[in-house]
Design a protein around this motif. Structure first.
Motif, PDB file in Angstrom:
ATOM      1  N   UNK A 114       1.187  -0.772   0.191  1.00  0.00           N
ATOM      2  CA  UNK A 114      -0.074  -0.350  -0.076  1.00  0.00           C
ATOM      3  C   UNK A 114       0.561   1.184   0.122  1.00  0.00           C
ATOM      4  N   UNK A 115       1.889   1.152   0.701  1.00  0.00           N
ATOM      5  CA  UNK A 115       2.487   3.308   1.204  1.00  0.00           C
ATOM      6  C   UNK A 115       2.799   2.661  -0.455  1.00  0.00           C
ATOM      7  N   UNK A 116       4.478   1.768  -1.098  1.00  0.00           N
ATOM      8  CA  UNK A 116       4.907   1.766  -1.978  1.00  0.00           C
ATOM      9  C   UNK A 116       3.600   1.983  -2.910  1.00  0.00           C
ATOM     10  N   UNK A 121       1.708   5.621  -6.964  1.00  0.00           N
ATOM     11  CA  UNK A 121       0.910   6.284  -8.164  1.00  0.00           C
ATOM     12  C   UNK A 121       0.708   8.208  -7.934  1.00  0.00           C
ATOM     13  N   UNK A 122       1.094   8.701  -6.230  1.00  0.00           N
ATOM     14  CA  UNK A 122       0.681   9.937  -6.293  1.00  0.00           C
ATOM     15  C   UNK A 122       2.061  10.443  -7.095  1.00  0.00           C
ATOM     16  N   UNK A 123       3.474   9.876  -7.090  1.00  0.00           N
ATOM     17  CA  UNK A 123       4.654  10.188  -8.019  1.00  0.00           C
ATOM     18  C   UNK A 123       3.680  10.487  -9.357  1.00  0.00           C
ATOM     19  N   UNK A 124       3.636   9.551  -9.844  1.00  0.00           N
ATOM     20  CA  UNK A 124       2.619   9.689 -11.401  1.00  0.00           C
ATOM     21  C   UNK A 124       1.988  10.411 -11.659  1.00  0.00           C
ATOM     22  N   UNK A 143      -2.586   1.494 -16.769  1.00  0.00           N
ATOM     23  CA  UNK A 143      -3.194   0.515 -14.750  1.00  0.00           C
ATOM     24  C   UNK A 143      -1.571  -0.009 -14.300  1.00  0.00           C
ATOM     25  N   UNK A 144      -1.045  -0.025 -13.156  1.00  0.00           N
ATOM     26  CA  UNK A 144      -0.258  -0.456 -13.019  1.00  0.00           C
ATOM     27  C   UNK A 144      -0.345  -1.713 -12.489  1.00  0.00           C
ATOM     28  N   UNK A 145       0.147  -2.532 -13.071  1.00  0.00           N
ATOM     29  CA  UNK A 145       0.173  -3.942 -11.699  1.00  0.00           C
ATOM     30  C   UNK A 145       1.003  -3.995 -11.147  1.00  0.00           C
ATOM     31  N   UNK A 146       0.448  -4.466  -9.462  1.00  0.00           N
ATOM     32  CA  UNK A 146       1.317  -4.141  -8.557  1.00  0.00           C
ATOM     33  C   UNK A 146       1.268  -5.431  -7.229  1.00  0.00           C
TER      34      UNK A 146
END
Ligand code: HEM
Length: 148
Positions: A114-116, A121-124, A143-146
């Motif tokens: 979640x943190x990573x 995501x917020x940087x993007x 859409x990234x896959x985490x």
């Protein structure tokens, strides 16, 4: 991660857990003096859209891509918003607080992911919110896959 059988989506409790989290978080965003100017009085559909987006990122159904406009819709949502660093950080802080309040699992798999992801995501979102040309956009264009 090698040897992990479940997706993050299943691990955190599926759509229900993510929806609970986002539905708890959104009113705190709208009530926040730093974020309110950006979000205004909000749009109720934001809760379902963000839930679908996170579900997809964490390995769940691809509803955001299939039915809700996918990455281009996300790009459009942040375009021109010129998100500041203090607002990015507040967005994350409120999200993590909502995760605690709504009982998202506290194990390291969940919390690290979640943190990573929120950092990424917020940087993007920040970079794309400042872009005035396509060449300014963040290189992540889907859409990234985490995996965690
Ligand atoms: C992990 C990071 C983020 C994700 C996954 C994310 C995701 C989304 C999604 C899915 C939408 C709705 C798009 C749609 O309707 O399909 C949206 C809209 C929006 N986002 Fe983000 N976002 C992120 C970061 C941020 C940050 C850091 C800010 C500002 C501090 C922000 C501000 C907004 C605003 C103002 C909207 C429009 C909301 C509305 O229509 O009421 N986002 N975002």
């Amino acid at each position: 991660m090698t040897g992990v059988e479940t997706t993050l989506y299943e691990h955190v409790g599926g759509r229900e857990a993510l929806h609970r989290l986002v539905a708890d978080w959104y009113p705190t965003v709208l009530a926040d003096p730093l974020l309110h100017p950006l979000f205004g009085d909000g749009h109720p559909e934001h809760i379902d859209h963000l839930t679908a987006f996170l579900a997809e990122v964490f390995g769940g159904p691809t509803t955001y891509t299939d039915d809700l406009g996918g990455f281009p819709a996300l790009l459009e949502a942040h375009r021109g918003k010129s998100i500041r660093e203090d607002r990015r950080q507040r967005f994350i802080d409120l999200f993590l607080a909502a995760a605690d309040r709504t009982g998202l699992p506290g194990d390291s798999r969940t919390r690290t992911a979640l943190r990573d992801y929120l950092d990424f995501g917020t940087e993007v979102a920040v970079q794309n919110s400042h872009a005035t040309a396509d060449t300014d956009l963040h290189p992540c264009q889907e859409v990234p896959r985490w995996h965690g």
